[in-house]
Design a protein around this motif. Structure first.
Motif, mmCIF file in Angstrom:
data_model
loop_
_atom_site.group_PDB
_atom_site.id
_atom_site.type_symbol
_atom_site.label_atom_id
_atom_site.label_comp_id
_atom_site.label_asym_id
_atom_site.label_seq_id
_atom_site.Cartn_x
_atom_site.Cartn_y
_atom_site.Cartn_z
ATOM 1 N N TYR A 36 0.797 -1.025 0.303
ATOM 2 C CA TYR A 36 0.061 -0.248 -0.097
ATOM 3 C C TYR A 36 0.914 1.769 -0.048
ATOM 4 O O TYR A 36 0.480 2.202 0.518
ATOM 5 N N ASP A 37 2.360 1.109 -0.172
ATOM 6 C CA ASP A 37 2.837 2.922 -0.432
ATOM 7 C C ASP A 37 3.136 2.741 1.005
ATOM 8 O O ASP A 37 3.856 4.248 1.008
ATOM 9 N N TRP A 38 2.918 2.254 1.977
ATOM 10 C CA TRP A 38 3.168 3.501 2.770
ATOM 11 C C TRP A 38 5.030 2.922 4.061
ATOM 12 O O TRP A 38 5.078 3.599 4.029
ATOM 13 N N LEU A 39 5.159 1.870 3.625
ATOM 14 C CA LEU A 39 7.204 1.591 3.489
ATOM 15 C C LEU A 39 7.182 0.971 2.115
ATOM 16 O O LEU A 39 6.542 0.441 1.293
ATOM 17 N N GLY A 40 8.337 1.863 2.213
ATOM 18 C CA GLY A 40 9.389 1.087 0.700
ATOM 19 C C GLY A 40 10.541 0.341 1.201
ATOM 20 O O GLY A 40 10.652 0.439 2.788
ATOM 21 N N VAL A 41 10.954 -0.820 1.024
ATOM 22 C CA VAL A 41 11.741 -1.368 1.251
ATOM 23 C C VAL A 41 13.236 -1.628 0.894
ATOM 24 O O VAL A 41 12.850 -1.585 -0.490
ATOM 25 N N GLU A 42 14.103 -1.847 0.993
ATOM 26 C CA GLU A 42 15.627 -1.912 0.622
ATOM 27 C C GLU A 42 16.214 -3.264 1.072
ATOM 28 O O GLU A 42 16.147 -3.861 3.114
ATOM 29 N N THR A 43 17.148 -3.767 0.477
ATOM 30 C CA THR A 43 17.865 -5.035 0.152
ATOM 31 C C THR A 43 18.734 -4.940 0.829
ATOM 32 O O THR A 43 19.599 -4.212 -0.327
ATOM 33 N N ARG A 44 20.155 -5.441 1.359
ATOM 34 C CA ARG A 44 20.728 -4.285 2.083
ATOM 35 C C ARG A 44 22.270 -5.919 1.789
ATOM 36 O O ARG A 44 22.231 -6.461 2.900
ATOM 37 N N PRO A 45 23.158 -6.348 1.182
ATOM 38 C CA PRO A 45 24.020 -7.113 1.749
ATOM 39 C C PRO A 45 25.106 -7.581 3.091
ATOM 40 O O PRO A 45 24.772 -5.836 3.246
ATOM 41 N N THR A 46 24.351 -8.346 3.404
ATOM 42 C CA THR A 46 25.768 -8.122 5.022
ATOM 43 C C THR A 46 26.560 -9.164 5.607
ATOM 44 O O THR A 46 26.297 -10.180 3.776
ATOM 45 N N ALA A 47 27.300 -9.541 6.119
ATOM 46 C CA ALA A 47 28.635 -10.406 5.668
ATOM 47 C C ALA A 47 28.092 -12.170 6.416
ATOM 48 O O ALA A 47 28.578 -12.402 5.704
ATOM 49 N N GLY A 48 27.072 -11.691 6.716
ATOM 50 C CA GLY A 48 25.693 -12.965 7.849
ATOM 51 C C GLY A 48 24.507 -12.887 6.146
ATOM 52 O O GLY A 48 25.532 -12.608 4.951
ATOM 53 N N ARG A 49 23.551 -13.234 6.726
ATOM 54 C CA ARG A 49 22.182 -12.932 5.800
ATOM 55 C C ARG A 49 22.312 -11.257 5.278
ATOM 56 O O ARG A 49 22.587 -10.494 5.809
ATOM 57 N N THR A 50 21.762 -10.634 4.637
ATOM 58 C CA THR A 50 20.696 -10.149 3.640
ATOM 59 C C THR A 50 19.991 -8.905 4.271
ATOM 60 O O THR A 50 19.356 -10.083 4.965
ATOM 61 N N ALA A 51 20.259 -7.750 4.938
ATOM 62 C CA ALA A 51 19.693 -7.764 5.380
ATOM 63 C C ALA A 51 17.912 -6.559 4.810
ATOM 64 O O ALA A 51 18.124 -6.574 3.588
ATOM 65 N N THR A 52 17.472 -6.295 5.666
ATOM 66 C CA THR A 52 15.742 -6.400 5.289
ATOM 67 C C THR A 52 15.525 -5.156 5.593
ATOM 68 O O THR A 52 15.376 -4.638 6.812
ATOM 69 N N ILE A 53 15.917 -3.450 4.960
ATOM 70 C CA ILE A 53 15.593 -2.362 5.829
ATOM 71 C C ILE A 53 13.969 -1.682 4.724
ATOM 72 O O ILE A 53 13.740 -1.872 3.775
ATOM 73 N N TYR A 54 13.361 -1.470 5.763
ATOM 74 C CA TYR A 54 12.023 -0.512 5.576
ATOM 75 C C TYR A 54 12.267 0.962 6.584
ATOM 76 O O TYR A 54 12.736 0.700 7.125
ATOM 77 N N HIS A 55 11.379 1.778 5.063
ATOM 78 C CA HIS A 55 11.536 3.244 5.416
ATOM 79 C C HIS A 55 10.308 3.785 5.234
ATOM 80 O O HIS A 55 9.712 3.866 4.251
ATOM 81 N N VAL A 56 9.982 4.503 5.597
ATOM 82 C CA VAL A 56 8.809 4.785 6.431
ATOM 83 C C VAL A 56 8.629 6.028 4.489
ATOM 84 O O VAL A 56 9.344 7.232 4.469
ATOM 85 N N ASN A 57 7.168 5.952 4.067
ATOM 86 C CA ASN A 57 6.996 6.700 3.072
ATOM 87 C C ASN A 57 6.843 7.838 3.432
ATOM 88 O O ASN A 57 6.097 8.209 4.823
ATOM 89 N N PRO A 58 7.607 9.283 3.453
ATOM 90 C CA PRO A 58 7.628 10.443 3.846
ATOM 91 C C PRO A 58 6.396 11.154 4.067
ATOM 92 O O PRO A 58 5.820 12.070 4.432
ATOM 93 N N ARG A 59 5.192 10.905 2.958
ATOM 94 C CA ARG A 59 3.514 11.267 2.880
ATOM 95 C C ARG A 59 2.602 10.283 4.022
ATOM 96 O O ARG A 59 1.987 11.176 3.900
ATOM 97 N N MET A 60 3.747 9.475 5.117
ATOM 98 C CA MET A 60 2.571 8.869 5.611
ATOM 99 C C MET A 60 2.077 10.048 6.790
ATOM 100 O O MET A 60 1.399 10.327 7.543
ATOM 101 N N ASP A 61 3.128 11.507 7.128
ATOM 102 C CA ASP A 61 2.510 12.004 7.608
ATOM 103 C C ASP A 61 0.932 12.590 7.141
ATOM 104 O O ASP A 61 1.156 13.557 8.833
ATOM 105 N N GLU A 62 1.165 12.525 6.111
ATOM 106 C CA GLU A 62 -0.423 13.585 5.735
ATOM 107 C C GLU A 62 -1.463 12.603 6.090
ATOM 108 O O GLU A 62 -2.502 12.722 6.326
ATOM 109 N N VAL A 63 -1.100 11.435 6.646
ATOM 110 C CA VAL A 63 -2.164 10.679 6.868
ATOM 111 C C VAL A 63 -3.358 10.208 8.109
ATOM 112 O O VAL A 63 -2.111 10.129 8.713
ATOM 113 N N ASN A 64 -3.773 10.791 8.611
ATOM 114 C CA ASN A 64 -4.336 10.494 10.040
ATOM 115 C C ASN A 64 -5.263 9.125 10.360
ATOM 116 O O ASN A 64 -5.828 8.650 9.349
ATOM 117 N N LEU A 65 -5.051 7.828 10.867
ATOM 118 C CA LEU A 65 -5.476 7.318 11.120
ATOM 119 C C LEU A 65 -6.919 6.970 11.760
ATOM 120 O O LEU A 65 -7.427 8.147 12.918
#
Length: 141
Positions: free
Chosen positions: A112-141
């Motif tokens: 739903y595009d609330w988060l972006g996802v990025e994978t980063r190689p590490t010495a062990g497993r590949t890290a999955t990092i989630y980034h908050v969509n900057p537009r999320m501040d505009e949305v009220n729950l």
């Protein structure tokens, strides 16, 4: 439709004829499967589908509730603008204790595009990092 429910219902193409044959034989019939047996098999399939929808629906509800809890943790500042899934389930916050549910909720938020996802190689497993969509501040729950 949830993919798991779709997969479950796809099996009904085999279930209904099998039930019809069993019902036909249980009635002591021989030869071609009767219309009455087919009708009863279709009614059974409809009945079973209601149970399947409830069972799979509870999973979807838990995922949606977990996604809302993640959004609340982001808005409250408990989760930063970039985070890993471990940072979500490790604190054992309400609705966010199960790794699989957290993973499903994060995937939903990515869809739903609330988060972006990025994978980063590490010495062990590949890290999955989630980034908050900057537009999320505009949305009220």
């Amino acid at each position: 439709m949830h993919p798991a429910l779709e997969s479950h219902l796809a099996k009904y193409r085999k279930l209904v004829p099998g039930l019809a044959l069993i019902l036909h034989l249980a009635d002591g019939q021989i030869g071609e499967v009767s219309e009455a047996a087919i009708d009863r098999a279709l009614k059974w399939a409809t009945y079973l589908e209601t149970h399947a929808r409830r069972a799979y629906g509870s999973t979807s509800i838990a995922t949606a509730d977990a996604a809302r809890a993640i959004i609340a943790k982001i808005k409250s500042g408990h989760l930063k603008a970039s985070f890993g899934s471990r940072e979500v389930w490790r604190p054992q916050w309400s609705l966010l204790t199960d790794r699989e549910t957290v993973q499903a909720a994060l995937a939903l938020l990515v869809d739903y595009d609330w988060l972006g996802v990025e994978t980063r190689p590490t010495a062990g497993r590949t890290a999955t990092i989630y980034h908050v969509n900057p537009r999320m501040d505009e949305v009220n729950l």
